[in-house]
Design an enzyme around this catalytic site. Structure first.
Site, short mmCIF file in Angstrom:
data_model
loop_
_atom_site.label_atom_id
_atom_site.label_comp_id
_atom_site.label_asym_id
_atom_site.label_seq_id
_atom_site.Cartn_x
_atom_site.Cartn_y
_atom_site.Cartn_z
N HIS A 187 61.90 6.96 48.53
CA HIS A 187 61.27 5.90 49.31
C HIS A 187 60.11 6.43 50.13
O HIS A 187 59.10 5.77 50.32
CB HIS A 187 62.30 5.25 50.24
CG HIS A 187 63.17 4.28 49.51
ND1 HIS A 187 64.38 3.87 49.99
CD2 HIS A 187 63.00 3.66 48.34
CE1 HIS A 187 64.92 3.03 49.13
NE2 HIS A 187 64.11 2.89 48.11
N GLU A 425 46.90 8.68 13.32
CA GLU A 425 46.62 10.02 13.85
C GLU A 425 46.58 11.07 12.76
O GLU A 425 46.48 12.26 13.04
CB GLU A 425 47.63 10.40 14.94
CG GLU A 425 49.08 10.33 14.54
CD GLU A 425 50.04 10.67 15.68
OE1 GLU A 425 49.63 11.26 16.70
OE2 GLU A 425 51.24 10.35 15.54
N ASP A 449 46.03 14.09 18.05
CA ASP A 449 46.40 14.65 16.73
C ASP A 449 45.31 14.39 15.70
O ASP A 449 45.02 15.26 14.87
CB ASP A 449 47.72 14.05 16.25
CG ASP A 449 48.91 14.83 16.79
OD1 ASP A 449 48.83 16.08 16.81
OD2 ASP A 449 49.89 14.21 17.22
N CYS A 496 45.51 5.58 22.24
CA CYS A 496 46.37 6.15 23.28
C CYS A 496 46.19 7.66 23.40
O CYS A 496 46.86 8.30 24.19
CB CYS A 496 47.83 5.80 23.01
SG CYS A 496 48.40 6.31 21.40
C1 PEP Z 1 47.94 11.59 20.06
O1 PEP Z 1 48.26 12.35 19.15
O2 PEP Z 1 46.76 11.26 20.31
C2 PEP Z 1 48.95 11.04 20.95
C3 PEP Z 1 48.67 10.10 21.82
O3 PEP Z 1 50.20 11.51 20.87
P1 PEP Z 1 50.72 12.95 21.35
O4 PEP Z 1 49.66 13.52 22.26
O5 PEP Z 1 52.00 12.68 22.05
O6 PEP Z 1 50.88 13.69 20.08
MG MG Z 2 50.25 12.51 18.37
#
Ligand code: PEP
Ligand code: MG
Length: 565
Positions: A187, A425, A449, A496
């Site tokens: 908290h 990826e 990746d 991502c």
């Molecule tokens: C990626 O490969 O871009 C990804 C988001 O996954 P990680 O970094 O967990 O392999």
């Molecule tokens: Mg990855």
């Protein structure tokens, strides 16, 4: 230099005031008149309620109503009829004094909360400790430490910062907070973030090492405390502090706003998270959803695979936290550089090209089914915006097999089938993106990746780091093609990998048509601000120029010149 947990960002520079625990020891005695002692206890509880309500009201004004609920929670705990009646019984049946009865019962509750694995419930033990100390002080007639009248630029150093202490703080005079205990989700951490006071928690022996009146620098973004800084250090941190304030002021304008390009095209800025607690951070930092929940962290630091129920709770918690927002959860991405010792994956010559992620899951379907069932159930039991994302897909058959498995399990559970999409990826997934788009509900580009596989350069090998470069024309072309193919196929395309938060790449990604940027929670506002900087036409102009270049270095320099301009 002292190190601790970076619990509330920002840099505070000021003079130390150490708040030492007040002595609440008392003499145990058998009471002669239990009725009178019960009354003494009840009067103290009444006084506690009045004081706590006042604190909560102050807090509503100085912080916000939500945080004030933490303090009101203390009143609710003590209002529990079972709690005070147990204290009464101890006074009446055993002749205990009010102090001993209160301490014994509250210690029992504390031990009970400490025994629960859930960290948020464990947090209640700290609340009970806070209640106990304040109730004992009332019974013993000890005045609370005065935190309302601290001098300006105080760096507050305490063993544990209790919610009631935080509620009393005059935040304008507190430059920073340093504690000896507490974690990211305590908290005190939540409250110091809400008060926007830089805080470093769990600094070993802070109350002994930092002397009253000493000058210290507290870097709440990096979890660092510098005692008696040199002139150079003080200069350096004053500069950093000024930059931090200027950037914060600039980004403040984007809080609670939609993510829009300069010409009003809607984008989503989502968050990458590694556990349910990060979901809270994503919400606090104004993320519009979760674009990647790396579930492998749930499987690490333990001895066996988390069972279906544990996984269900974790996934549901994130969905509940992000109520009604999209939460994209990635199925287990084990292998490569992500080791989970108890899974006993064989040592391989080329782990990044080996038995990992969906390859492992499809060959261990019993285990995979636990995760998929947990995901399907969490989706059904929440607002229904949980999307399943599959890592390391290289063929259409792989994806179809996963999707069929999800459908089969959803049918068994008699629950809706969540959206299922893939990370793009691998070079194979990129080459067949048009075919995958027919079966996938969405794409999310994993540039971390993708860059290593396109460039054939291990992402962790410093000797080939010069090749591992997302600005390389080969990678940029792949990114463009994946986005365009997804858009043509009528599915949303997100990103991502780390590239989604790179300000230099954002105009390119806008031009290519990316709709969702998934970044770390602390990068949400910055990414939103960068998106707002460009119109589609400007972004197209940049893309056209950059995509004509031949090397990563040229692309980088060109992008830098645009962003500066
Ligand atoms: C990626 O490969 O871009 C990804 C988001 O996954 P990680 O970094 O967990 O392999
Ligand atoms: Mg990855």
């Amino acid at each position: 230099m002292l190190k601790g947990i970076a619990a509330s960002e920002g840099i505070g520079i000021g003079k130390v005031i150490v708040i030492r625990d007040q002595d609440v020891t008392y003499e145990q005695k058998t009471v002669a008149n239990p009725e009178e002692e019960v009354k003494r206890l009840h009067d103290a509880v009444d006084e506690f309620m009045v004081k706590t309500e006042r604190l909560a009201e102050d807090m509503e004004k100085s912080v916000n109503p939500k945080e004030a609920q933490i303090i009101r929670g203390h009143m609710e705990m003590l209002e529990d009829p079972f709690m005070v009646s147990q204290m009464d019984d101890m006074i009446k049946d055993e002749g205990m004094c009010a102090e001993a009865a209160a301490e014994t019962v509250l210690n029992m509750f504390k031990a009970m909360f400490e025994g629960v694995e859930d960290e948020l419930i464990q947090q209640r033990a700290t609340d009970i400790e806070d209640i106990k100390s304040r109730l004992l002080k009332i019974l013993l007639g000890i005045a609370e430490a005065d935190l309302k009248t601290l001098p300006p630029e105080t760096v507050l150093v305490v063993g544990d910062l209790t919610p009631s202490m935080t509620a009393e703080l005059n935040k304008d005079n507190v430059a920073a907070i340093v504690t000896e205990s507490g974690g990211m989700t305590s908290h005190s951490a939540i409250l110091s973030r809400a008060l926007e006071i830089p805080a470093v928690l769990s600094v070993l022996n802070a109350t002994a090492t930092l002397r009253d009146g000493a000058t210290v620098i507290v870097d709440g973004s990096n979890g660092v405390v510098i005692n008696d800084p040199t002139v150079d250090e003080a200069e350096e941190y004053k500069k950093k502090q000024a930059e931090y304030f200027a950037e914060k002021e600039r980004l403040r304008a984007y809080i609670g706003k939609e993510s829009l390009t300069a010409d009003g095209i809607k984008k989503d800025v989502f968050c990458n998270i590694g556990n349910p607690k990060d979901g809270i951070k994503a919400k606090e930092k104004d993320g519009e959803g979760v674009g990647l929940f790396r579930t492998e962290f749930l499987f690490m630091d333990r001895d066996s695979v988390p069972n279906e129920e544990e996984q269900y709770e974790a996934y549901k918690k994130v969905c509940d936290t992000l109520a009604n927002k999209t939460v994209i959860i990635r199925t287990l991405d084990v292998g490569g550089d992500k080791e989970i010792p108890y899974m006993n994956l064989p040592k391989e010559e080329n782990p990044f090209l080996g038995y990992r992620a969906v390859r492992y899951c499809l060959q261990n379907k019993d285990q995979f089914s636990l995760q998929l069932r947990a995901l399907i159930r969490a989706n059904a039991d929440t607002s229904g915006n949980l999307w399943i994302m599959v890592p390391m897909i290289t063929t259409v058959s792989e994806f179809k097999e996963v999707k069929a498995f999800v459908e089969e399990l959803a049918a068994e559970l008699d629950m809706p089938v969540p959206k299922v999409g893939t990370m793009v990826e691998t070079p194979a997934a990129f080459m067949i993106a048009d075919k995958l788009a027919k079966y996938c509900d969405f794409f999310s580009i994993g540039t971390n990746d993708l860059t290593q596989y396109i460039m054939a350069a291990d992402r962790g090998n410093s000797k080939v780091a010069y090749l591992y470069n997302t600005y390389d024309p080969a990678v940029l072309r792949a990114i463009r093609q994946i986005i365009e193919t997804g858009v043509e196929g009528g599915i949303p395309v997100g990103m991502c990998g780390e590239a989604a938060a790179d300000p230099l790449l954002i105009p390119l990604l806008i031009s290519f048509g990316l709709t969702e940027f998934s970044v770390s929670p602390t990068s949400v506002l910055k990414t939103r601000a960068e998106i707002a900087r460009w119109s589609k036409a400007e972004a197209d102009h940049i893309a056209e120029t950059v995509m004509a270049l031949e090397t990563a270095e040229e692309a980088y320099e060109q992008l830098k010149s645009f962003v500066r301009g």
